[in-house]
Design an enzyme around this catalytic site. Structure first.
Site, PDB file in Angstrom:
ATOM      1  N   HIS A  55     -11.878  36.547  11.480  1.00 31.28           N
ATOM      2  CA  HIS A  55     -12.391  37.713  12.227  1.00 31.28           C
ATOM      3  C   HIS A  55     -11.890  39.021  11.624  1.00 31.28           C
ATOM      4  O   HIS A  55     -10.730  39.386  11.773  1.00 31.28           O
ATOM      5  CB  HIS A  55     -11.955  37.618  13.694  1.00 31.28           C
ATOM      6  CG  HIS A  55     -12.601  38.639  14.581  1.00 31.28           C
ATOM      7  ND1 HIS A  55     -13.348  38.306  15.685  1.00 31.28           N
ATOM      8  CD2 HIS A  55     -12.615  40.006  14.527  1.00 31.28           C
ATOM      9  CE1 HIS A  55     -13.789  39.404  16.273  1.00 31.28           C
ATOM     10  NE2 HIS A  55     -13.344  40.455  15.584  1.00 31.28           N
ATOM     11  N   HIS A  57     -13.479  43.217  10.467  1.00 31.45           N
ATOM     12  CA  HIS A  57     -14.582  44.179  10.372  1.00 31.45           C
ATOM     13  C   HIS A  57     -14.451  44.851   9.005  1.00 31.45           C
ATOM     14  O   HIS A  57     -13.713  45.830   8.865  1.00 31.45           O
ATOM     15  CB  HIS A  57     -14.490  45.222  11.493  1.00 31.45           C
ATOM     16  CG  HIS A  57     -14.603  44.630  12.866  1.00 31.45           C
ATOM     17  ND1 HIS A  57     -15.731  44.762  13.641  1.00 31.45           N
ATOM     18  CD2 HIS A  57     -13.735  43.872  13.595  1.00 31.45           C
ATOM     19  CE1 HIS A  57     -15.550  44.122  14.801  1.00 31.45           C
ATOM     20  NE2 HIS A  57     -14.343  43.578  14.797  1.00 31.45           N
ATOM     21  N   GLN A 150     -22.033  46.948  18.036  1.00 31.68           N
ATOM     22  CA  GLN A 150     -20.830  47.626  18.537  1.00 31.68           C
ATOM     23  C   GLN A 150     -21.084  48.482  19.769  1.00 31.68           C
ATOM     24  O   GLN A 150     -20.244  48.581  20.652  1.00 31.68           O
ATOM     25  CB  GLN A 150     -20.216  48.489  17.423  1.00 31.68           C
ATOM     26  CG  GLN A 150     -19.012  49.325  17.834  1.00 31.68           C
ATOM     27  CD  GLN A 150     -17.768  48.492  18.107  1.00 31.68           C
ATOM     28  OE1 GLN A 150     -17.072  48.068  17.210  1.00 31.68           O
ATOM     29  NE2 GLN A 150     -17.484  48.229  19.375  1.00 31.68           N
ATOM     30  N   HIS A 208     -17.757  39.133  20.609  1.00 35.47           N
ATOM     31  CA  HIS A 208     -16.585  39.849  21.116  1.00 35.47           C
ATOM     32  C   HIS A 208     -16.676  39.722  22.639  1.00 35.47           C
ATOM     33  O   HIS A 208     -17.600  40.271  23.253  1.00 35.47           O
ATOM     34  CB  HIS A 208     -16.645  41.329  20.732  1.00 35.47           C
ATOM     35  CG  HIS A 208     -16.215  41.618  19.334  1.00 35.47           C
ATOM     36  ND1 HIS A 208     -16.889  41.154  18.243  1.00 35.47           N
ATOM     37  CD2 HIS A 208     -15.149  42.330  18.857  1.00 35.47           C
ATOM     38  CE1 HIS A 208     -16.270  41.575  17.143  1.00 35.47           C
ATOM     39  NE2 HIS A 208     -15.217  42.289  17.481  1.00 35.47           N
ATOM     40  N   GLU A 211     -12.911  41.771  25.772  1.00 35.47           N
ATOM     41  CA  GLU A 211     -11.805  42.457  25.090  1.00 35.47           C
ATOM     42  C   GLU A 211     -11.432  43.687  25.908  1.00 35.47           C
ATOM     43  O   GLU A 211     -11.764  44.822  25.590  1.00 35.47           O
ATOM     44  CB  GLU A 211     -12.197  42.858  23.659  1.00 35.47           C
ATOM     45  CG  GLU A 211     -10.989  43.372  22.861  1.00 35.47           C
ATOM     46  CD  GLU A 211     -11.347  43.915  21.495  1.00 35.47           C
ATOM     47  OE1 GLU A 211     -12.542  44.132  21.217  1.00 35.47           O
ATOM     48  OE2 GLU A 211     -10.407  44.153  20.704  1.00 35.47           O
ATOM     49  N   ASP A 307      -8.672  41.135  12.321  1.00 32.99           N
ATOM     50  CA  ASP A 307      -9.581  42.066  12.983  1.00 32.99           C
ATOM     51  C   ASP A 307      -9.772  43.340  12.155  1.00 32.99           C
ATOM     52  O   ASP A 307     -10.887  43.726  11.864  1.00 32.99           O
ATOM     53  CB  ASP A 307      -9.103  42.408  14.398  1.00 32.99           C
ATOM     54  CG  ASP A 307     -10.224  42.825  15.344  1.00 32.99           C
ATOM     55  OD1 ASP A 307     -11.397  42.639  14.991  1.00 32.99           O
ATOM     56  OD2 ASP A 307      -9.913  43.329  16.438  1.00 32.99           O
TER      57      ASP A 307
END
Ligand code: 17E
Ligand code: FE2
Length: 410
Positions: A55, A57, A150, A208, A211, A307
């Protein structure tokens, strides 16, 4: 034989020689009598399947401070900063940062990466760039790309359309962010839509999920129920699930039964969530990392991710998976010997399972010759000292070498 690694130690403690030829692992035996073009003496060092970064980005990596620093340290300020930064993305900008990050990862033993690509940006620049990168690097590192909305699948009028366009461009997985949708109903609806798209386009799912520190954020149960009903099971991953750490135990106990039945994967990102979560708490202050130890005890597949590497959400990050495993050992209180070994598995074999790559992953005869050597004698030693990865072999060839630091007392 092209390459023989002599006197290595596997994560399970077995002492072995390993022969590589034709891009495959040809032999794993206590002693190989044959000779090779290149003979490498490991002197009892740990030889392991590569690290798996399940995971990250890559589209936002290496942008920390652009256009400003995250002052509150929250997820929500990070999303706002990224919303500004992503207005000035270009293919070259994203590709250069992604490749620099992948090199940083590979030199520390990561050869499998799942990256999210933000698809709530009208030109789909981040996604196009990461798809190009996935292809450009495939001879030395394996990259999966998740189409990640997002700003929410229903956060803007075009977002659903953009998601579908992204799937048509060829992403490996569908993503989502139900806890960030405007309403709880939108969140539930987004999960249903993600499953529908995954089935229509035959893609993996990595959401996701929850979170947030809100103990009422309960989209994980929706994901699990959809996984059961669709039969997609192990093709589904719930990332972060930090609210699970805030659920009351009666609910968590009931949920755990559903999760075991759903057979989905979990990804915890302890470096970032120990810093992002708990920001509205005074004391006692929550840790905000999902119930890793309890999921592992249930036999549910859990892997760990970084992440972020220097982005609006986390201005630290090295790409080193041993940092991630070490943080999990601490935050999740997994300090027992078996628990530390489990945390090592969470950055190796469990990650391969999350990515659905387990059939081509591992140190067994016939598997692709992807492996790493560490300046350590066991996974425990590697995590404790964040040991140097001395050799990275990819597709049967030596890709990178690093010398451990040398200390000289006078
Ligand atoms: N976006 C998000 O929603 N959550 C995160 N942890 C990061 C980006 C890094
Ligand atoms: Fe993430």
């Amino acid at each position: 034989m092209d390459i023989i690694l002599r006197d290595g130690r596997l994560p399970d403690g077995r002492a072995v020689d390993i022969g590589l030829d034709n891009g495959l692992i040809q032999a794993v035996e206590p002693h190989l009598p044959t000779s090779a073009r290149q003979d490498i003496a490991l002197g009892g060092r740990l030889v392991s399947p590569p690290f798996v970064e399940s995971h990250i980005h890559l589209d936002s990596a290496l942008t920390a401070g652009q256009p400003r620093w995250n002052q509150s340290g929250t997820l929500f300020e990070g999303i706002e900063i990224w919303r500004d930064r992503k207005q000035s993305l270009s293919l070259e900008d994203v590709k250069a940062r992604a490749i620099a990050t992948l090199k940083l990862q590979a030199q520390q033993g990561v050869l499998y990466v799942r990256s999210h690509a933000d698809v709530s940006e009208t030109s789909l620049t981040a996604l196009r760039a990461l798809l190009e990168v996935r292809d450009a690097v495939k001879d030395w590192i394996t990259v999966q790309v998740v189409a990640f909305p997002q700003d929410g699948l229903y956060g803007g009028p075009k977002n659903l359309e953009l998601m579908e366009a992204a799937l048509k461009l060829g992403t490996d997985a569908v993503g989502g962010i139900p806890h960030y949708e405007m309403t709880r109903e939108d969140g539930v609806e987004s999960v249903h839509r993600i499953f529908e798209l995954a089935q229509r386009y035959d893609r993996l799912i990595d959401i996701h999920c929850d979170e947030i520190d809100d103990d009422q954020s309960r989209f994980l149960e929706v994901v699990a129920a959809c996984a059961v009903r669709s039969g997609l099971g192990s093709r589904v991953t719930a990332s972060h699930t930090t609210a699970f750490a805030s659920y009351n135990n009666a609910y968590a106990f009931k949920l755990m039964g559903l999760l075991a039945r759903a057979n989905i994967n979990f990804i915890a990102n302890p470096l970032i969530n120990i810093t992002l979560q708990g920001r509205t708490d005074t004391y006692p202050k929550r840790r905000g990392v999902t119930r890793v130890k309890e999921l592992w005890q249930q036999g549910i597949n859990v892997s760990l991710g970084h992440d972020c590497v220097q982005d609006p959400w986390y201005n630290l990050g090295t790409g080193n998976m041993l940092d991630v495993a070490s943080m999990a050992v601490h935050v999740c209180q997994m300090t027992g010997q078996e628990e530390i070994a489990a945390c090592y598995a969470m950055v190796t074999a469990n990650g391969a399972k999350t990515l659905s790559l387990q059939d081509s992953y591992g140190l067994e005869v016939g598997k692709p010759a992807n492996l790493i050597v560490l300046d350590a004698d066991s996974p425990y030693d590697a995590i404790r000292r964040r040991a140097t990865v001395t050799h990275v072999f990819s597709r049967g060839k030596l890709l990178v070498q690093t010398k451990p630091a040398e200390v000289k007392w006078e």
